[in-house]
Design a protein around this motif. Structure first.
Motif, PDB file in Angstrom:
ATOM      1  N   LEU A  46       0.885  -1.145   0.017  1.00  0.00           N
ATOM      2  CA  LEU A  46      -0.116   0.083  -0.002  1.00  0.00           C
ATOM      3  C   LEU A  46       0.867   1.171  -0.001  1.00  0.00           C
ATOM      4  O   LEU A  46       2.032   1.244   0.677  1.00  0.00           O
ATOM      5  CB  LEU A  46      -0.853   0.080   1.328  1.00  0.00           C
ATOM      6  CG  LEU A  46      -1.888  -1.004   1.554  1.00  0.00           C
ATOM      7  CD1 LEU A  46      -2.600  -0.982   2.648  1.00  0.00           C
ATOM      8  CD2 LEU A  46      -2.542  -1.586   0.315  1.00  0.00           C
ATOM      9  N   LYS A  47       0.457   2.423  -0.996  1.00  0.00           N
ATOM     10  CA  LYS A  47       1.174   3.533  -0.834  1.00  0.00           C
ATOM     11  C   LYS A  47       0.384   4.381   0.614  1.00  0.00           C
ATOM     12  O   LYS A  47       1.202   4.959   1.210  1.00  0.00           O
ATOM     13  CB  LYS A  47       0.646   4.301  -1.859  1.00  0.00           C
ATOM     14  CG  LYS A  47       1.254   5.789  -2.064  1.00  0.00           C
ATOM     15  CD  LYS A  47       0.992   6.452  -3.477  1.00  0.00           C
ATOM     16  CE  LYS A  47       1.459   7.780  -3.308  1.00  0.00           C
ATOM     17  NZ  LYS A  47       1.022   8.210  -4.510  1.00  0.00           N
ATOM     18  N   CYS A  48      -0.863   4.028   0.744  1.00  0.00           N
ATOM     19  CA  CYS A  48      -1.467   4.882   1.843  1.00  0.00           C
ATOM     20  C   CYS A  48      -2.853   4.307   2.028  1.00  0.00           C
ATOM     21  O   CYS A  48      -3.389   3.603   1.163  1.00  0.00           O
ATOM     22  CB  CYS A  48      -1.645   6.522   1.728  1.00  0.00           C
ATOM     23  SG  CYS A  48      -2.393   7.074   0.245  1.00  0.00           S
ATOM     24  N   PHE A  49      -3.782   4.699   3.040  1.00  0.00           N
ATOM     25  CA  PHE A  49      -5.170   4.526   3.328  1.00  0.00           C
ATOM     26  C   PHE A  49      -5.843   5.570   3.721  1.00  0.00           C
ATOM     27  O   PHE A  49      -5.070   6.169   4.587  1.00  0.00           O
ATOM     28  CB  PHE A  49      -5.129   3.039   3.644  1.00  0.00           C
ATOM     29  CG  PHE A  49      -4.773   2.823   5.193  1.00  0.00           C
ATOM     30  CD1 PHE A  49      -5.648   3.007   6.277  1.00  0.00           C
ATOM     31  CD2 PHE A  49      -3.364   2.685   5.250  1.00  0.00           C
ATOM     32  CE1 PHE A  49      -5.092   2.913   7.783  1.00  0.00           C
ATOM     33  CE2 PHE A  49      -2.702   2.376   6.676  1.00  0.00           C
ATOM     34  CZ  PHE A  49      -3.754   2.545   7.695  1.00  0.00           C
ATOM     35  N   THR A  50      -6.956   5.629   3.622  1.00  0.00           N
ATOM     36  CA  THR A  50      -7.850   6.797   4.180  1.00  0.00           C
ATOM     37  C   THR A  50      -9.100   6.532   4.540  1.00  0.00           C
ATOM     38  O   THR A  50      -9.715   5.627   3.794  1.00  0.00           O
ATOM     39  CB  THR A  50      -7.941   7.964   3.129  1.00  0.00           C
ATOM     40  OG1 THR A  50      -6.745   8.437   2.535  1.00  0.00           O
ATOM     41  CG2 THR A  50      -8.549   9.386   3.757  1.00  0.00           C
ATOM     42  N   TRP A  51      -9.521   6.884   5.780  1.00  0.00           N
ATOM     43  CA  TRP A  51     -10.912   6.651   6.143  1.00  0.00           C
ATOM     44  C   TRP A  51     -11.853   7.862   5.850  1.00  0.00           C
ATOM     45  O   TRP A  51     -11.414   8.990   5.747  1.00  0.00           O
ATOM     46  CB  TRP A  51     -11.088   6.453   7.683  1.00  0.00           C
ATOM     47  CG  TRP A  51     -10.930   5.174   8.167  1.00  0.00           C
ATOM     48  CD1 TRP A  51     -11.573   4.236   8.107  1.00  0.00           C
ATOM     49  CD2 TRP A  51      -9.719   4.700   8.658  1.00  0.00           C
ATOM     50  NE1 TRP A  51     -10.991   3.022   8.733  1.00  0.00           N
ATOM     51  CE2 TRP A  51      -9.639   3.520   9.255  1.00  0.00           C
ATOM     52  CE3 TRP A  51      -8.272   5.245   9.115  1.00  0.00           C
ATOM     53  CZ2 TRP A  51      -8.645   2.788   9.770  1.00  0.00           C
ATOM     54  CZ3 TRP A  51      -7.433   4.829   9.821  1.00  0.00           C
ATOM     55  CH2 TRP A  51      -7.743   3.466  10.380  1.00  0.00           C
ATOM     56  N   TYR A  52     -12.878   7.668   5.327  1.00  0.00           N
ATOM     57  CA  TYR A  52     -13.950   8.530   4.967  1.00  0.00           C
ATOM     58  C   TYR A  52     -15.468   7.931   5.279  1.00  0.00           C
ATOM     59  O   TYR A  52     -16.026   7.161   4.678  1.00  0.00           O
ATOM     60  CB  TYR A  52     -13.938   9.337   3.555  1.00  0.00           C
ATOM     61  CG  TYR A  52     -14.958  10.283   3.353  1.00  0.00           C
ATOM     62  CD1 TYR A  52     -14.793  11.592   3.762  1.00  0.00           C
ATOM     63  CD2 TYR A  52     -16.174  10.275   2.677  1.00  0.00           C
ATOM     64  CE1 TYR A  52     -15.510  12.703   3.926  1.00  0.00           C
ATOM     65  CE2 TYR A  52     -17.013  10.987   2.573  1.00  0.00           C
ATOM     66  CZ  TYR A  52     -16.897  12.388   2.992  1.00  0.00           C
ATOM     67  OH  TYR A  52     -17.849  13.510   2.843  1.00  0.00           O
ATOM     68  N   GLU A  53     -15.731   8.627   6.721  1.00  0.00           N
ATOM     69  CA  GLU A  53     -17.236   7.977   7.001  1.00  0.00           C
ATOM     70  C   GLU A  53     -17.225   6.548   7.169  1.00  0.00           C
ATOM     71  O   GLU A  53     -16.071   6.109   7.804  1.00  0.00           O
ATOM     72  CB  GLU A  53     -18.291   8.448   6.088  1.00  0.00           C
ATOM     73  CG  GLU A  53     -18.543  10.069   6.153  1.00  0.00           C
ATOM     74  CD  GLU A  53     -19.763  10.325   4.972  1.00  0.00           C
ATOM     75  OE1 GLU A  53     -20.363   9.407   4.374  1.00  0.00           O
ATOM     76  OE2 GLU A  53     -20.130  11.589   5.102  1.00  0.00           O
ATOM     77  N   ASP A  54     -17.896   5.735   6.507  1.00  0.00           N
ATOM     78  CA  ASP A  54     -17.606   4.126   6.634  1.00  0.00           C
ATOM     79  C   ASP A  54     -16.982   3.447   5.595  1.00  0.00           C
ATOM     80  O   ASP A  54     -16.902   2.297   5.402  1.00  0.00           O
ATOM     81  CB  ASP A  54     -18.953   3.429   6.862  1.00  0.00           C
ATOM     82  CG  ASP A  54     -19.612   3.816   8.283  1.00  0.00           C
ATOM     83  OD1 ASP A  54     -18.862   3.981   9.171  1.00  0.00           O
ATOM     84  OD2 ASP A  54     -20.960   3.777   8.291  1.00  0.00           O
TER      85      ASP A  54
END
Length: 67
Positions: A46-54
């Motif tokens: 993974l380069k990155c991960f992001t949460w947005y709401e669910d």
């Protein structure tokens, strides 16, 4: 980091929708963590991960072949 590691850390709950994107931000697959197509990316770097709401957005480090 991999999607498998995120799962092992308990950062994903059953209500989350997971979006897997390639380095160019193209969506490769989405669904809940049990969906077979999402599980195909468990060991991808993974380069990155992001949460947005669910939702959890997973950005892959390396280019992959689109399904």
């Amino acid at each position: 980091m991999t999607l498998r590691k995120i799962l092992e850390l308990g950062l994903i709950n059953g209500d989350m929708e997971i979006w897997v994107r390639d380095p160019k931000m193209r969506i490769l697959v989405h669904g809940d963590w049990e969906r077979v197509l999402v599980l195909e990316y468990l060991d991808s770097k993974l380069k990155c991960f992001t949460w947005y709401e669910d939702d959890l957005y997973i950005d892959l480090k390396d280019e992959v072949t689109l399904i």
